[in-house]
Design an enzyme around this catalytic site. Structure first.
Site, PDB file in Angstrom:
ATOM      1  CG  ASP A  67      -0.327  -0.614   2.462  1.00  0.00           C
ATOM      2  OD1 ASP A  67       0.908  -0.555   2.583  1.00  0.00           O
ATOM      3  OD2 ASP A  67      -1.061  -1.138   3.302  1.00  0.00           O
ATOM      4  CG  ASP A 136      -8.879  -2.075  12.094  1.00  0.00           C
ATOM      5  OD1 ASP A 136      -7.905  -2.740  11.690  1.00  0.00           O
ATOM      6  OD2 ASP A 136      -9.274  -1.050  11.507  1.00  0.00           O
ATOM      7  CG  HIS A 138      -5.972  -2.662   8.986  1.00  0.00           C
ATOM      8  ND1 HIS A 138      -6.149  -1.517   9.721  1.00  0.00           N
ATOM      9  CD2 HIS A 138      -4.621  -2.795   8.857  1.00  0.00           C
ATOM     10  CE1 HIS A 138      -4.964  -0.981  10.012  1.00  0.00           C
ATOM     11  NE2 HIS A 138      -4.025  -1.746   9.495  1.00  0.00           N
ATOM     12  CD  GLU A 143      -8.856   0.694   7.883  1.00  0.00           C
ATOM     13  OE1 GLU A 143      -8.816  -0.245   8.695  1.00  0.00           O
ATOM     14  OE2 GLU A 143      -8.221   1.761   8.060  1.00  0.00           O
TER      15      GLU A 143
HETATM   16  C1  F6R Z   1       1.374  -1.576   6.098  1.00  0.00           C
HETATM   17  C2  F6R Z   1       0.108  -2.283   6.219  1.00  0.00           C
HETATM   18  C3  F6R Z   1      -0.696  -2.292   7.477  1.00  0.00           C
HETATM   19  C4  F6R Z   1       0.145  -2.645   8.710  1.00  0.00           C
HETATM   20  C5  F6R Z   1      -0.723  -2.622   9.961  1.00  0.00           C
HETATM   21  C6  F6R Z   1       0.088  -2.869  11.213  1.00  0.00           C
HETATM   22  O1  F6R Z   1       1.934  -1.734   4.818  1.00  0.00           O
HETATM   23  O2  F6R Z   1      -0.297  -2.822   5.253  1.00  0.00           O
HETATM   24  O3  F6R Z   1      -1.728  -3.231   7.350  1.00  0.00           O
HETATM   25  O4  F6R Z   1       0.723  -3.893   8.548  1.00  0.00           O
HETATM   26  O5  F6R Z   1      -1.381  -1.398  10.064  1.00  0.00           O
HETATM   27  O6  F6R Z   1       0.988  -1.824  11.395  1.00  0.00           O
HETATM   28  P1  F6R Z   1       2.102  -1.879  12.546  1.00  0.00           P
HETATM   29  O7  F6R Z   1       3.075  -2.931  12.146  1.00  0.00           O
HETATM   30  O8  F6R Z   1       2.721  -0.512  12.522  1.00  0.00           O
HETATM   31  O9  F6R Z   1       1.398  -2.196  13.806  1.00  0.00           O
END
Ligand code: F6R
Length: 263
Positions: A67, A136, A138, A143
């Protein structure tokens, strides 16, 4: 689903780095799917170490990131392109033109999303996709409520996701409100998936992903549909799992029999 419970975050990082390194050693032309955020940083550090000490080359590897924030230029200090260059690519021998991150400031975002899917297809599909997980549930920026068949597209970020990610920005107001993200369908097309999670804040999401009902309300539960998924979690992230003892036993059996049980 294989669930590996490790003692702490550094053991999770080491495990993930070994899995990625094994993939590249086995297939030097691998196509890797990569994630950003706090969780993969340790794994990337370990991978750089393996590259240096074992002389594992990434020269023929292609990568696709999950992303990118909409509106940020590639050289913006908080863009995921900058993150990847700083935390991984600039430390490996991978040519930058073999690393792909969605273009968040593309003039035509829809065309960029379609082109990203096409580029993944042209590369032969993703061999190993690394994922983190949001509190959450995701995965990438899919989301809760995201279609289980979704493809790369623009998604509006939940306020909680923006709050979680505000630590990377100077202020909450600067956190973008949307991102280009691979879809759940895109992720599920990967040949193998490795999800890493650390800390108590991820415990509920991990329990839902591994043991909850399959539901778009918890996007990571979609991984239950995939035949080759490994969740690697530390003790805190594992603390909500009902069958933790079984997963530990399953890992011991795996080592004893030296076969791939546990999917
Ligand atoms: C980032 C991504 C997100 C993260 C998720 C957890 O490329 O795709 O899904 O993996 O938000 O983020 P952290 O590792 O910062 O807790």
């Amino acid at each position: 689903m294989r669930i590996v419970i490790q003692s702490d975050a550094s053991a999770v990082a080491a495990f993930a780095a070994r899995e990625i390194a094994n993939q590249v050693a086995y297939k030097p032309h691998s196509c890797l799917g990569l994630a950003t955020g706090g969780t993969p940083v340790g794994a990337y550090r370990e991978l750089i170490q393996i590259h240096r000490t074992s002389h594992l080359s990434f020269a023929n590897v292609t990568t696709f990131n999950l992303d990118e924030y909409v509106g940020l230029t590639a050289n913006h200090p908080c863009s995921y392109r900058t993150f990847m260059n700083e935390h991984l690519f600039s430390h490996l021998d991978i040519p930058l033109n073999q690393t792909f991150v969605p273009i968040g400031d593309a003039s035509d975002l829809v065309t960029e999303c379609i082109a990203y899917e096409e580029r993944i297809g042209l590369a032969g599909g993703i061999d190993l996709q690394l994922l983190g997980i949001g509190s959450d549930g995701h995965i990438a920026f899919n989301e809760p409520g995201s279609s289980l068949g979704s493809r790369t597209r623009v998604k509006t970020l939940l306020q909680q996701t923006r709050i979680d990610n505000a630590r990377f920005f100077d202020s909450m107001d600067l956190v973008p409100t949307s991102a280009i993200t691979m879809g759940i369908g895109t992720i599920l097309d990967s040949k193998a998936i490795l999800l890493i999670a650390c800390g108590e804040g991820k415990a509920e999401a991990i329990a839902g992903a591994a043991e909850g009902p399959l539901s778009a309300s918890l996007p990571a539960s979609s991984l239950q549909m995939h035949p080759c998924v490994t969740l690697v979690v530390d003790e805190s992230a594992a603390s909500g799992l009902m069958r933790a003892d079984y997963y530990r036993m399953s890992e011991r059996e795996r080592h004893r029999l030296e076969v791939g049980t546990g999917q």
